[in-house]
Design an enzyme around this catalytic site. Structure first.
Site, PDB file in Angstrom:
ATOM      1  N   GLN A 422      39.613  38.632  46.427  1.00 39.34           N
ATOM      2  CA  GLN A 422      39.652  38.868  47.866  1.00 39.34           C
ATOM      3  C   GLN A 422      39.347  40.334  48.172  1.00 39.34           C
ATOM      4  OE1 GLN A 422      39.726  36.864  50.274  1.00 39.34           O
ATOM      5  NE2 GLN A 422      40.804  35.000  49.703  1.00 39.34           N
ATOM      6  N   CYS A 549      37.887  30.356  54.706  1.00 32.43           N
ATOM      7  CA  CYS A 549      37.353  31.629  55.161  1.00 32.43           C
ATOM      8  C   CYS A 549      36.438  31.429  56.354  1.00 32.43           C
ATOM      9  CB  CYS A 549      36.613  32.333  54.032  1.00 32.43           C
ATOM     10  SG  CYS A 549      35.413  31.311  53.209  1.00 32.43           S
ATOM     11  N   GLU A 592      40.889  34.546  57.735  1.00 33.65           N
ATOM     12  CA  GLU A 592      41.191  33.382  56.901  1.00 33.65           C
ATOM     13  C   GLU A 592      42.115  32.455  57.692  1.00 33.65           C
ATOM     14  OE1 GLU A 592      40.530  32.751  53.437  1.00 33.65           O
ATOM     15  OE2 GLU A 592      39.143  34.436  53.329  1.00 33.65           O
TER      16      GLU A 592
END
Length: 616
Positions: A422, A549, A592
């Site tokens: 991430q 996402c 997200e």
């Protein structure tokens, strides 16, 4: 899985790009030509045109030169309808672009033989009372050449190449604002307002999902009616958005394009102001961008200084000439920095490439670039048929360590050049903590971590459960995940390499645990339909946490999880019971979204009443 690429082909779009394309001529063309317009706007019968793409006249293959236009298509057909129709008649197109409202489509083929076969077969054929006609089609006009021609006609002067990339007369302050608007469009919006906008967008998505569930599973309508009354027309409660702990310089991975600067300076490393299809390849330094770390900016500055001392030109997406293409920089909390240089060798000899790598090594270990702090340096050779940033190209280790190491939730993680991690580590901790809370795990639980990257989610949950099984496409990431499990003293974790749609059904069927929870964190396109079907069939899988996402792109996955059972979709449906947004990308519109799905329990009186007469 949100490896948000600040990429080389667009204004540093903070949308995830974990699965990148690897074929240049057709797939870069897709970027350039993805917004095909009807023939009246530059695409139609074959003929000479100075504005067509240069690669159609070179040695590089592109299916664009084997392209036809099918006209007079039936109303209300979809992409799949057209593809099935063509396949039914023995026609295998390379790509199909359908314009259903105008009732025509562009279809490309891999060679002239297949194109001519299709033209002969389809022309004059009747489909749903429509007689089809076929004609040759040409590529859309090259945006950059088209823009130059327009400028020439407007100004009555011949624009030079540098002015096409940008004008030296543009003020530096103006460029900084332009690039900020391109890569961080919310940079001048107060952070509370950014969060409010993202919360509203997720609410809109959930309201749409509610309608779609009702359309695809009539038996859920009574439940949906109750949920909509309680949750503001949404199918489940939406919790307050979780802010990012840091809003500036949060990116730990950035991809910088190399090109001619918007200020006219050659060999500039940074971000593009616009897309090729918009007629611009201008590059602006990331110096004033708010989301790029100071460590990454130091590397960019040092690297730019190096390439300006070399005789090699920047790669041109217009002419396919030149060498320097991209610089990827990965940083971490442990103050380690990885740089990955993407270079097109063209026709350079091996000796020249080896000398270049030696010079790179010397510059960053003993020369002026030493102060940039690079601890791991890689070199990637890119051919004419590969796009920048592709995940399957071999990385040549030039100097320093082979990996960098990050710390997250008190755990250590090894990161290789191609591995997913991430891009906002502090916000990822918020995300993974929420996943752990929602999973409701115990010592008898088995967690299936799908699209696991370097194993961050599964490893962060491993000490609470009996077993963690991770699935990941990238072999390099799997090796990292295994090393990460070992480094953190975990013995109840295993990882499998392969496509999720191939590996997941087998893994899932082998799990006999009474408490199975799946956590999926896929690329922005979502999970393959085979994975969704396997999840539906596995009745012992009761809970699914979907980390999206791009929730809009994952909508079909959400719908398929909830749709009524049928001959194709077997097993009891799921339904969303909880949702929350986590802001991993401040200064942009992206975030997200976590959705918790639970299997409908037919044994309970309420669910058995709402799930009678499943649709076939």
């Amino acid at each position: 899985m949100a490896d948000v690429a600040v990429d080389n082909s667009a204004p540093a779009d903070p949308l995830p790009s974990t699965e990148k394309k690897s074929v240049l001529t057709d797939d870069l063309m897709e970027e350039k030509n993805q917004e095909n317009q009807p023939a009246a706007e530059g695409e139609g019968a074959t003929g000479g045109d100075s504005n067509v793409y240069r690669y159609t006249k070179g040695d590089l293959f592109t299916s664009e030169i084997f392209k036809v236009e099918i006209q007079n298509l039936p109303k209300y057909i979809g992409f799949n309808d057209l593809k099935k129709f063509l396949n039914k008649h023995g026609i295998s197109p390379h790509k199909v672009k359908l314009f259903s409202k105008q009732m025509f489509a562009f279809v490309t083929f891999k060679n002239q033989e297949e194109r001519d076969k299709a033209m002969k077969a389809v022309h004059g054929m009747q489909w749903k009372n429509k007689v089809l006609s076929v004609r040759l089609a040409k590529p859309k006009a090259d945006p950059i050449l088209k823009k130059r021609k327009q400028e020439e006609e407007t100004e009555g002067v011949q624009p030079d190449a540098k002015r096409a990339a940008g004008s030296k007369e543009v003020e530096e302050e103006s460029l900084n604002i332009q690039i900020a608007n391109a890569v961080t469009p919310l940079w001048n919006v107060p952070y509370k307002e950014q969060l409010k906008r993202k919360q509203q967008e997720v609410e809109d998505i959930l309201q749409k999902l509610t309608r779609e569930i009702g359309n695809n599973n009539k038996a859920m309508l009574p439940w949906l009616f109750v949920q909509k009354e309680k949750c503001n027309k949404m199918c489940c409660p939406l919790e307050p958005i979780q802010p990012s702990p840091v809003q500036m310089e949060y990116r730990n991975k950035c991809e910088f394009v190399i090109g001619v600067g918007a200020d006219g300076e050659d060999k500039t490393v940074g971000f593009r102001l616009g897309k090729y299809k918009g007629g611009s390849c201008a590059v602006v330094s990331p110096t004033e961008t708010s989301h790029v770390s100071s460590e990454a900016k130091m590397v960019v500055q040092a690297f730019q200084q190096f390439i300006r001392t070399t005789p090699y030109a920047v790669y041109s997406p217009e002419t396919y000439e030149g060498h320097w293409r991209q610089l990827t920089v990965r940083t971490c909390r442990t103050k380690q920095t990885m740089a990955i240089v993407f270079f097109n060798p063209q026709k350079l000899q091996e000796e020249e490439l080896e000398e270049l790598k030696r010079n790179l090594r010397h510059y960053f270990t003993d020369g002026d670039g030493k102060e940039s702090g690079i601890t791991s340096l890689y070199f990637v050779r890119m051919g004419q048929r590969t796009s920048a940033g592709t995940e399957d190209l071999p990385c040549e280790h030039v100097s320093g360590d082979e990996c960098i190491h990050e710390e997250l939730l008190g755990l250590k993680f090894r990161i290789s050049p191609h591995s997913f991690f991430q891009t906002n580590t502090p916000a990822a901790e918020v995300l993974y903590s929420a996943v752990g809370e929602w999973a409701q795990l115990d010592e008898d639980s088995t967690v299936l971590d799908v699209c696991c990257g370097t194993g961050t989610i599964g490893i962060s949950l491993a000490k609470r459960v009996k077993k963690v099984i991770g699935i990941e496409l990238c072999q390099e990431a799997v090796e990292d995940a295994k090393a990460n499990a070992e480094a953190n003293g975990l013995t109840n974790v295993e990882f499998h390499c392969g496509k999720a749609e191939d590996v997941f059904p087998t893994v899932l069927n082998a799990v006999v645990s009474p408490n199975v929870t799946a956590v999926v964190d896929p690329p922005r396109a979502g999970l393959h339909s085979k994975v969704i079907l396997a999840i539906r069939r596995a009745e012992h899988l009761k809970r699914l946490i979907y980390v999206a996402c791009n929730a809009k792109a994952a909508m079909n996955n959400f719908i398929d999880l909830c749709r009524a059972p049928s001959n194709r979709v077997r097993g009891a449906p799921f339904r969303p019971v909880r949702a929350m947004a986590v802001d991993l990308f401040p200064q942009t519109m992206h975030c997200e979204t976590i959705l918790l799905f639970e299997r409908v329990d037919y044994s309970s009186s309420t669910d058995s009443q709402t799930q009678q007469n499943p649709e076939n």
